[in-house]
Design an enzyme around this catalytic site. Structure first.
Site, PDB file in Angstrom:
ATOM      1  N   PRO A  98       0.814  -1.222   0.000  1.00  0.00           N
ATOM      2  CA  PRO A  98       0.000   0.000   0.000  1.00  0.00           C
ATOM      3  C   PRO A  98       0.848   1.274   0.000  1.00  0.00           C
ATOM      4  O   PRO A  98       0.344   2.360  -0.257  1.00  0.00           O
ATOM      5  CB  PRO A  98      -0.845  -0.114   1.270  1.00  0.00           C
ATOM      6  N   GLU A 125       0.995  -6.280   7.322  1.00  0.00           N
ATOM      7  CA  GLU A 125       1.731  -5.875   8.529  1.00  0.00           C
ATOM      8  C   GLU A 125       3.129  -5.386   8.193  1.00  0.00           C
ATOM      9  O   GLU A 125       3.671  -4.547   8.883  1.00  0.00           O
ATOM     10  CB  GLU A 125       1.816  -7.017   9.539  1.00  0.00           C
ATOM     11  N   ARG A 163      -2.923  -8.092 -20.789  1.00  0.00           N
ATOM     12  CA  ARG A 163      -3.814  -7.743 -21.906  1.00  0.00           C
ATOM     13  C   ARG A 163      -3.223  -6.672 -22.823  1.00  0.00           C
ATOM     14  O   ARG A 163      -3.728  -6.464 -23.918  1.00  0.00           O
ATOM     15  CB  ARG A 163      -5.205  -7.348 -21.396  1.00  0.00           C
ATOM     16  N   ASP A 178     -10.054   1.200 -24.891  1.00  0.00           N
ATOM     17  CA  ASP A 178     -10.493   1.013 -23.506  1.00  0.00           C
ATOM     18  C   ASP A 178     -10.579   2.315 -22.735  1.00  0.00           C
ATOM     19  O   ASP A 178      -9.817   3.228 -22.990  1.00  0.00           O
ATOM     20  CB  ASP A 178      -9.468   0.171 -22.733  1.00  0.00           C
TER      21      ASP A 178
HETATM   22 CL1  6GU Z   1      -0.274  -3.729  -3.287  1.00  0.00          CL
HETATM   23  N1  6GU Z   1      -1.064  -4.414  -0.873  1.00  0.00           N
HETATM   24  C1  6GU Z   1      -1.859  -4.322   0.180  1.00  0.00           C
HETATM   25  N2  6GU Z   1      -1.623  -5.101   1.243  1.00  0.00           N
HETATM   26  N3  6GU Z   1      -2.883  -3.485   0.264  1.00  0.00           N
HETATM   27  C2  6GU Z   1      -3.108  -2.726  -0.788  1.00  0.00           C
HETATM   28  C3  6GU Z   1      -2.316  -2.768  -1.935  1.00  0.00           C
HETATM   29  C4  6GU Z   1      -1.270  -3.645  -1.939  1.00  0.00           C
HETATM   30  N4  6GU Z   1      -2.791  -1.872  -2.818  1.00  0.00           N
HETATM   31  C5  6GU Z   1      -3.834  -1.309  -2.223  1.00  0.00           C
HETATM   32  N5  6GU Z   1      -4.031  -1.808  -1.004  1.00  0.00           N
END
Ligand code: 6GU
Length: 251
Positions: A98, A125, A163, A178
């Site tokens: 994230p 974590e 794709r 797209d």
């Molecule tokens: Cl790549 N990993 C995690 N754990 N949560 C996320 C993410 C990735 N992308 C958005 N939320």
């Protein structure tokens, strides 16, 4: 017919079974069967050496949550580098987290020109910082929300990248048109019947006038983007006609 060099994708995960369904369906499976892409899933636990196959451990300094250990991840990537290197050995190592840069169509296009991708699925974590600092060449997040692990994110990345590979889609045009490929949302699409429950297909689409249809679709794409995702318009190259259309909605 041109022989297309296959793209290699390796995925490191603690949950290899998660990839079984999605990766044996539709477009991806077809691309694999045609030899356009090869996807190998590696269980991080297979690269541990202790009896309990320990892939994570407590965080130094304390705190809740386990942290993925560096050794099995580094060793897995080492082995991939050794045993493969089918494409000159140049590989992009991407950590799914994230904290990564936001995965957008632009990033998918960037990754689609690589010959060899290694995707490391982090756990929410945490992953030992040395993986990010000394192993990953890139960090990617699929959006501002929390997933328990990078597995679903890796599937999203693979789907979006594969794709785009030459030869994967039936027609090159369908990827080009797209939503997001042009920076705009896609125009409305219709198929038969011409009249359904009293709702008619727009007349212009039945006209056979291809210039007029193209113009209508461009207008619709612009209006739809303006209504739903106005911020996207700032990054799109607009013609004078496009600008006049946008201005006319502001009157
Ligand atoms: Cl790549 N990993 C995690 N754990 N949560 C996320 C993410 C990735 N992308 C958005 N939320």
């Amino acid at each position: 017919m041109v022989r297309l060099k296959s793209v290699q994708i390796d995925i490191l995960t603690l949950f290899p079974e998660m990839f079984q369904g999605p990766f044996t369906e539709s477009i991806l499976q077809r691309a694999v069967e045609r030899g356009l892409v090869r996807v190998d899933i590696h269980n991080i636990r297979d690269f541990t050496h202790d009896r309990h196959h320990t892939a994570d451990d407590y965080a130094y300094g304390g705190g809740a949550g386990m942290v993925l250990k560096p050794e099995p991840i580094f060793e897995a990537v080492d082995k991939i580098k050794e045993s493969q290197a089918p494409n000159g050995g140049d590989l992009a190592v991407i950590l799914l987290t994230p904290q990564g840069r936001l995965f957008e169509q632009k990033v998918a296009q960037e990754l689609a020109v690589q010959r060899h991708l290694v995707l490391i699925c982090g756990r929410y974590e945490g992953v030992d910082e040395r993986v990010r600092e000394h192993l990953a060449s890139d960090e990617v997040s699929i959006g501002d929300y929390v997933l328990s692990g990078g597995e679903l994110a890796a599937m999203v990345v693979v789907e979006a990248v594969v794709r785009l590979l030459p030869g994967v889609l039936g027609s090159e045009a369908s990827a080009r048109d797209d939503s997001h490929a042009s920076g705009l949302l896609e125009y409305p699409q219709y198929t038969r019947p011409e009249l359904y429950r009293g709702w008619a297909v727009p007349e212009v689409l039945l006209s056979g006038n291809h210039a007029q249809i193209a113009r209508w679709r461009r207008q619709q794409a612009i209006l739809r983007t303006l209504a739903r995702r106005p911020e996207l318009l700032e990054r799109v190259e607009l013609s004078l006609e496009d600008r006049q259309l946008i201005d006319s909605t502001r009157l």
